[in-house]
Design a protein around this motif. Structure first.
Motif, PDB file in Angstrom:
ATOM      1  N   TYR A  28      47.876  42.690  49.363  1.00  0.00           N
ATOM      2  CA  TYR A  28      48.009  42.464  47.923  1.00  0.00           C
ATOM      3  C   TYR A  28      48.630  43.663  47.214  1.00  0.00           C
ATOM      4  O   TYR A  28      49.361  43.505  46.252  1.00  0.00           O
ATOM      5  N   ALA A  29      48.341  44.857  47.689  1.00  0.00           N
ATOM      6  CA  ALA A  29      48.772  46.080  47.006  1.00  0.00           C
ATOM      7  C   ALA A  29      50.285  46.235  46.951  1.00  0.00           C
ATOM      8  O   ALA A  29      50.803  46.918  46.069  1.00  0.00           O
ATOM      9  N   GLU A  30      51.003  45.587  47.841  1.00  0.00           N
ATOM     10  CA  GLU A  30      52.461  45.734  47.831  1.00  0.00           C
ATOM     11  C   GLU A  30      53.135  44.905  46.734  1.00  0.00           C
ATOM     12  O   GLU A  30      54.334  45.015  46.533  1.00  0.00           O
ATOM     13  N   HIS A  31      52.374  44.116  46.014  1.00  0.00           N
ATOM     14  CA  HIS A  31      52.943  43.223  45.010  1.00  0.00           C
ATOM     15  C   HIS A  31      52.824  43.714  43.574  1.00  0.00           C
ATOM     16  O   HIS A  31      53.295  43.048  42.655  1.00  0.00           O
ATOM     17  N   PHE A  32      52.166  44.844  43.357  1.00  0.00           N
ATOM     18  CA  PHE A  32      51.974  45.303  41.979  1.00  0.00           C
ATOM     19  C   PHE A  32      51.797  46.814  41.924  1.00  0.00           C
ATOM     20  O   PHE A  32      51.523  47.462  42.925  1.00  0.00           O
ATOM     21  N   LYS A  33      51.927  47.324  40.711  1.00  0.00           N
ATOM     22  CA  LYS A  33      51.615  48.726  40.408  1.00  0.00           C
ATOM     23  C   LYS A  33      50.700  48.723  39.186  1.00  0.00           C
ATOM     24  O   LYS A  33      50.795  47.844  38.332  1.00  0.00           O
ATOM     25  N   VAL A  34      49.844  49.709  39.117  1.00  0.00           N
ATOM     26  CA  VAL A  34      48.958  49.863  37.968  1.00  0.00           C
ATOM     27  C   VAL A  34      49.618  50.837  37.004  1.00  0.00           C
ATOM     28  O   VAL A  34      49.993  51.941  37.394  1.00  0.00           O
ATOM     29  N   GLN A  35      49.779  50.402  35.773  1.00  0.00           N
ATOM     30  CA  GLN A  35      50.363  51.270  34.751  1.00  0.00           C
ATOM     31  C   GLN A  35      49.221  51.885  33.943  1.00  0.00           C
ATOM     32  O   GLN A  35      48.479  51.192  33.266  1.00  0.00           O
ATOM     33  N   HIS A  36      49.094  53.186  34.063  1.00  0.00           N
ATOM     34  CA  HIS A  36      48.036  53.910  33.359  1.00  0.00           C
ATOM     35  C   HIS A  36      48.315  53.889  31.861  1.00  0.00           C
ATOM     36  O   HIS A  36      49.469  53.914  31.446  1.00  0.00           O
ATOM     37  N   PRO A  37      47.264  53.836  31.044  1.00  0.00           N
ATOM     38  CA  PRO A  37      47.493  53.927  29.596  1.00  0.00           C
ATOM     39  C   PRO A  37      48.293  55.188  29.250  1.00  0.00           C
ATOM     40  O   PRO A  37      48.207  56.193  29.961  1.00  0.00           O
ATOM     41  N   PRO A  38      49.058  55.157  28.163  1.00  0.00           N
ATOM     42  CA  PRO A  38      49.940  56.290  27.822  1.00  0.00           C
ATOM     43  C   PRO A  38      49.203  57.496  27.239  1.00  0.00           C
ATOM     44  O   PRO A  38      49.822  58.354  26.640  1.00  0.00           O
ATOM     45  N   TYR A  39      47.907  57.544  27.400  1.00  0.00           N
ATOM     46  CA  TYR A  39      47.112  58.652  26.876  1.00  0.00           C
ATOM     47  C   TYR A  39      45.973  58.916  27.855  1.00  0.00           C
ATOM     48  O   TYR A  39      45.595  58.028  28.622  1.00  0.00           O
ATOM     49  N   PRO A  40      45.424  60.104  27.852  1.00  0.00           N
ATOM     50  CA  PRO A  40      44.299  60.406  28.750  1.00  0.00           C
ATOM     51  C   PRO A  40      43.073  59.557  28.386  1.00  0.00           C
ATOM     52  O   PRO A  40      42.773  59.367  27.216  1.00  0.00           O
ATOM     53  N   VAL A  41      42.431  59.020  29.377  1.00  0.00           N
ATOM     54  CA  VAL A  41      41.229  58.222  29.145  1.00  0.00           C
ATOM     55  C   VAL A  41      40.029  59.135  29.370  1.00  0.00           C
ATOM     56  O   VAL A  41      39.672  59.432  30.497  1.00  0.00           O
ATOM     57  N   VAL A  49      41.875  48.739  29.507  1.00  0.00           N
ATOM     58  CA  VAL A  49      42.162  48.120  30.806  1.00  0.00           C
ATOM     59  C   VAL A  49      43.610  48.459  31.149  1.00  0.00           C
ATOM     60  O   VAL A  49      44.492  48.295  30.310  1.00  0.00           O
ATOM     61  N   PRO A  50      43.867  48.928  32.362  1.00  0.00           N
ATOM     62  CA  PRO A  50      45.255  49.255  32.713  1.00  0.00           C
ATOM     63  C   PRO A  50      46.109  48.002  32.811  1.00  0.00           C
ATOM     64  O   PRO A  50      45.612  46.896  33.042  1.00  0.00           O
ATOM     65  N   LYS A  51      47.395  48.173  32.660  1.00  0.00           N
ATOM     66  CA  LYS A  51      48.345  47.073  32.760  1.00  0.00           C
ATOM     67  C   LYS A  51      48.821  46.960  34.209  1.00  0.00           C
ATOM     68  O   LYS A  51      49.007  47.969  34.885  1.00  0.00           O
ATOM     69  N   LEU A  52      49.010  45.735  34.655  1.00  0.00           N
ATOM     70  CA  LEU A  52      49.564  45.503  35.980  1.00  0.00           C
ATOM     71  C   LEU A  52      51.031  45.140  35.837  1.00  0.00           C
ATOM     72  O   LEU A  52      51.397  44.321  34.995  1.00  0.00           O
ATOM     73  N   VAL A  53      51.869  45.747  36.669  1.00  0.00           N
ATOM     74  CA  VAL A  53      53.296  45.431  36.697  1.00  0.00           C
ATOM     75  C   VAL A  53      53.566  44.833  38.077  1.00  0.00           C
ATOM     76  O   VAL A  53      53.437  45.513  39.095  1.00  0.00           O
ATOM     77  N   PHE A  54      53.916  43.546  38.092  1.00  0.00           N
ATOM     78  CA  PHE A  54      54.115  42.833  39.351  1.00  0.00           C
ATOM     79  C   PHE A  54      55.562  42.910  39.818  1.00  0.00           C
ATOM     80  O   PHE A  54      56.486  42.966  39.007  1.00  0.00           O
ATOM     81  N   GLU A  55      55.736  42.879  41.129  1.00  0.00           N
ATOM     82  CA  GLU A  55      57.063  42.787  41.718  1.00  0.00           C
ATOM     83  C   GLU A  55      57.649  41.431  41.334  1.00  0.00           C
ATOM     84  O   GLU A  55      56.911  40.458  41.168  1.00  0.00           O
ATOM     85  N   GLU A  56      58.966  41.350  41.224  1.00  0.00           N
ATOM     86  CA  GLU A  56      59.618  40.110  40.812  1.00  0.00           C
ATOM     87  C   GLU A  56      59.324  38.942  41.739  1.00  0.00           C
ATOM     88  O   GLU A  56      59.156  37.809  41.299  1.00  0.00           O
ATOM     89  N   ASP A  57      59.246  39.207  43.030  1.00  0.00           N
ATOM     90  CA  ASP A  57      59.042  38.127  43.997  1.00  0.00           C
ATOM     91  C   ASP A  57      57.571  37.850  44.316  1.00  0.00           C
ATOM     92  O   ASP A  57      57.261  37.141  45.269  1.00  0.00           O
ATOM     93  N   CYS A  58      56.666  38.361  43.487  1.00  0.00           N
ATOM     94  CA  CYS A  58      55.235  38.159  43.715  1.00  0.00           C
ATOM     95  C   CYS A  58      54.871  36.692  43.461  1.00  0.00           C
ATOM     96  O   CYS A  58      55.113  36.164  42.377  1.00  0.00           O
ATOM     97  N   PRO A  59      54.272  36.017  44.456  1.00  0.00           N
ATOM     98  CA  PRO A  59      53.882  34.615  44.271  1.00  0.00           C
ATOM     99  C   PRO A  59      52.828  34.456  43.159  1.00  0.00           C
ATOM    100  O   PRO A  59      52.000  35.337  42.942  1.00  0.00           O
ATOM    101  N   THR A  60      52.860  33.321  42.496  1.00  0.00           N
ATOM    102  CA  THR A  60      51.938  33.043  41.391  1.00  0.00           C
ATOM    103  C   THR A  60      50.483  33.142  41.843  1.00  0.00           C
ATOM    104  O   THR A  60      49.649  33.712  41.144  1.00  0.00           O
ATOM    105  N   GLU A  61      50.163  32.586  43.014  1.00  0.00           N
ATOM    106  CA  GLU A  61      48.774  32.625  43.505  1.00  0.00           C
ATOM    107  C   GLU A  61      48.301  34.067  43.692  1.00  0.00           C
ATOM    108  O   GLU A  61      47.148  34.392  43.432  1.00  0.00           O
ATOM    109  N   THR A  62      49.214  34.922  44.149  1.00  0.00           N
ATOM    110  CA  THR A  62      48.876  36.332  44.358  1.00  0.00           C
ATOM    111  C   THR A  62      48.638  37.019  43.012  1.00  0.00           C
ATOM    112  O   THR A  62      47.680  37.775  42.858  1.00  0.00           O
TER     113      THR A  62
END
Length: 81
Positions: A28-41, A49-62
């Motif tokens: 699962y980890a190869e399909h997304f990156k975690v985007q940290h908030p733009p400020y120190p938490v 809650v951090p934002k998830l940035v998915f790879e373009e070819d990531c399946p919907t179920e994933t």
């Protein structure tokens, strides 16, 4: 290791992703990156809650599975009764 609540939840999310990957033999980890908030938490507020940035070819179920794990880690799933 002494972490605030945000980083504990983020760590829990990583563990859930790793466990799901092992159980389902799917990386699962190869399909997304975690985007940290733009400020120190530094506070333990529950609203961050951090934002998830998915790879373009990531399946919907994933995507759905990964979002579910993130919500589970950050206590965003409501108990249905």
């Amino acid at each position: 290791m002494n972490m605030n609540a945000f980083y504990e939840r983020l760590w829990h999310f990583a563990e859930l992703v790793n466990n799901a990957s092992q159980v389902e033999q799917y990386n699962y980890a190869e399909h997304f990156k975690v985007q940290h908030p733009p400020y120190p938490v530094v506070s333990s507020t529950r609203s961050i809650v951090p934002k998830l940035v998915f790879e373009e070819d990531c399946p919907t179920e994933t995507r759905l599975k990964i979002r579910y794990l993130l919500k589970k880690s950050f206590n965003r799933i409501r108990n249905k009764q």
